[in-house]
Design a protein around this motif. Structure first.
Motif, PDB file in Angstrom:
ATOM      1  N   GLY A 131      69.802 -31.684 -19.997  1.00 21.98           N
ATOM      2  CA  GLY A 131      71.098 -31.225 -19.499  1.00 21.98           C
ATOM      3  C   GLY A 131      71.458 -31.863 -18.172  1.00 21.98           C
ATOM      4  O   GLY A 131      72.610 -32.252 -17.950  1.00 21.98           O
ATOM      5  N   ALA A 132      70.455 -31.992 -17.285  1.00 23.49           N
ATOM      6  CA  ALA A 132      70.704 -32.642 -16.002  1.00 23.49           C
ATOM      7  C   ALA A 132      71.086 -34.103 -16.197  1.00 23.49           C
ATOM      8  O   ALA A 132      72.001 -34.617 -15.535  1.00 23.49           O
ATOM      9  CB  ALA A 132      69.458 -32.533 -15.121  1.00 23.49           C
ATOM     10  N   GLY A 133      70.398 -34.779 -17.120  1.00 21.88           N
ATOM     11  CA  GLY A 133      70.734 -36.168 -17.408  1.00 21.88           C
ATOM     12  C   GLY A 133      72.134 -36.311 -17.963  1.00 21.88           C
ATOM     13  O   GLY A 133      72.848 -37.275 -17.641  1.00 21.88           O
ATOM     14  N   LEU A 134      72.557 -35.332 -18.778  1.00 25.24           N
ATOM     15  CA  LEU A 134      73.905 -35.370 -19.346  1.00 25.24           C
ATOM     16  C   LEU A 134      74.963 -35.269 -18.251  1.00 25.24           C
ATOM     17  O   LEU A 134      75.961 -36.001 -18.259  1.00 25.24           O
ATOM     18  CB  LEU A 134      74.066 -34.238 -20.359  1.00 25.24           C
ATOM     19  N   VAL A 135      74.739 -34.374 -17.290  1.00 27.67           N
ATOM     20  CA  VAL A 135      75.684 -34.232 -16.174  1.00 27.67           C
ATOM     21  C   VAL A 135      75.753 -35.521 -15.365  1.00 27.67           C
ATOM     22  O   VAL A 135      76.839 -36.008 -15.019  1.00 27.67           O
ATOM     23  CB  VAL A 135      75.271 -33.049 -15.269  1.00 27.67           C
TER      24      VAL A 135
END
Length: 285
Positions: A131-135
Motif C-alpha cells: 500500500g505504501a508503494g502504491l501511494v
C-alpha cells in the motif's frame, strides 16, 4: 486442466483465509507489524529525500532523477512485499517442518508438495508496504506528468508490461528463496544460507547502472546473468519510468533476458526442490 487449476485456487484461498483469521486473532500484534513496516518505509523515503537535496540523480548520467527513482523504490516495495507476504513465512518454517517431521504429513497430502510448502501461510501485515508503494508510485507518476521540464506520462503498454515484469520479479525472488530453503533437507538447518538471501537481494534495490563500471562490473555480470536479481526491479521500473518507444537494442535485450531468467529460475528451483525431496528421510526413520 482447468478443474485442477481451480482446485489449487480454492486451496490457496483457504490458506489465505485461515492466515487472515489467525492474524485477526492477535489484532494488536497485526497493527504493530503494519506500523513497523510503514515506519521502515517512511525512513527510507526520508533518507532518499535527503540524498536528492544534494544530487539530481542516483548515479552520474543514469537518468534516475528523483521522480523516476521513487518509482524504482515503489517497484521494490511492490515485489518485496508480495514475496514477504506469500513466501517468506513458509520458507522460514521449512527447516522446522523437517526437524519436527511435519514434512512427512505434507508429503502425504493429495497436492503438490512444493505448492503446499510455499503457500500454506500468508503474512497479511507484510502487504502494508504494498500500500505504501502504491501511494509513492501514484505521487511519483503525478509529479512526473506535471513537472515543467521533460514531463512524461507512461503509455497503457508500459503499465501492462510493468505488471507482467513485476510478476517475473516475484517469480525470480521466490525461486531463489525456495532453492535456499530446500537445502535444509541436506543441511538440517540452513539459517546462514537463508540470511544469504537477504544479502543477495540487497543488490536488487539499486539501479544497475551504478554497478556497470570499475570494480562493480563483476557484480553487474554475476547478479544479472548468474543470479539474476538485478533484473527483478530494474526491468519493470525502466518500463514504467521511461518511454517504451523508442528503446534501443541494449534495453530490449535486457527485457528479453528478464523473461528467459524467470523461466530458467522457476525451472531450476523446481529441480532443486524435487532433488532435495529425493534425499529426504522421514523423521520416523
Amino acid at each position: 486442466m482447468w478443474s485442477e487449476i481451480n482446485r489449487y485456487r480454492r486451496v490457496f484461498l483457504t490458506f489465505a483465509q485461515n492466515s487472515l483469521v489467525r492474524d485477526m486473532t492477535f489484532r494488536t500484534n497485526f497493527v504493530i507489524e503494519c506500523l513497523s513496516s510503514l515506519g521502515w518505509t517512511l525512513m527510507n523515503v526520508g533518507f532518499y529525500l535527503i540524498i536528492f537535496e544534494h544530487t539530481n540523480s542516483i548515479g552520474a548520467d543514469s537518468g534516475w532523477d528523483r521522480e523516476k527513482f521513487f518509482l524504482f523504490l515503489a517497484t521494490t516495495w511492490f515485489i518485496n512485499s508480495l514475496v514477504q507476504a506469500f513466501f517468506m513465512p513458509n520458507a522460514e518454517e521449512f527447516s522446522e517442518l523437517i526437524r519436527t517431521g511435519g514434512l512427512d504429513f505434507a508429503l502425504l497430502k493429495p497436492i503438490d508438495t512444493q505448492f503446499l510448502i510455499s503457500f500454506r501461510r500468508v503474512s497479511w501485515s507484510s502487504l502494508a508496504n504494498f500500500g505504501a508503494g502504491l501511494v509513492i508510485a501514484v505521487v511519483s507518476l503525478w509529479q512526473l506528468a506535471t513537472r515543467e521540464i521533460d514531463p512524461y506520462v507512461p503509455s497503457a503498454m508500459s503499465f501492462v508490461l510493468y505488471v507482467l515484469f513485476c510478476g517475473c520479479g516475484v517469480a525470480i525472488m521466490y525461486s531463489l528463496m525456495i532453492c535456499l530453503s530446500a537445502t535444509s533437507i541436506w543441511l538440517g538447518r540452513n539459517q546462514t544460507l537463508y540470511n544469504f538471501w537477504f544479502y543477495i537481494t540487497n543488490f536488487s534495490r539499486y539501479p544497475m547502472e551504478i554497478y556497470n563500471r570499475g570494480w562493480g562490473q563483476p557484480l553487474y555480470g554475476l547478479f544479472t546473468f548468474v543470479i539474476p536479481v538485478l533484473v527483478v526491479v530494474n526491468v519493470p521500473a525502466r518500463l514504467i519510468a521511461r518511454p517504451v518507444e523508442p528503446r534501443g537494442d541494449s534495453e530490449w535485450w535486457l527485457v528479453g533476458w528478464a523473461l528467459v531468467a524467470t523461466v530458467l529460475s522457476v525451472l531450476a528451483s523446481r529441480w532443486v526442490f524435487r532433488t532435495a525431496l529425493g534425499s529426504y528421510r522421514s523423521a520416523s526413520s
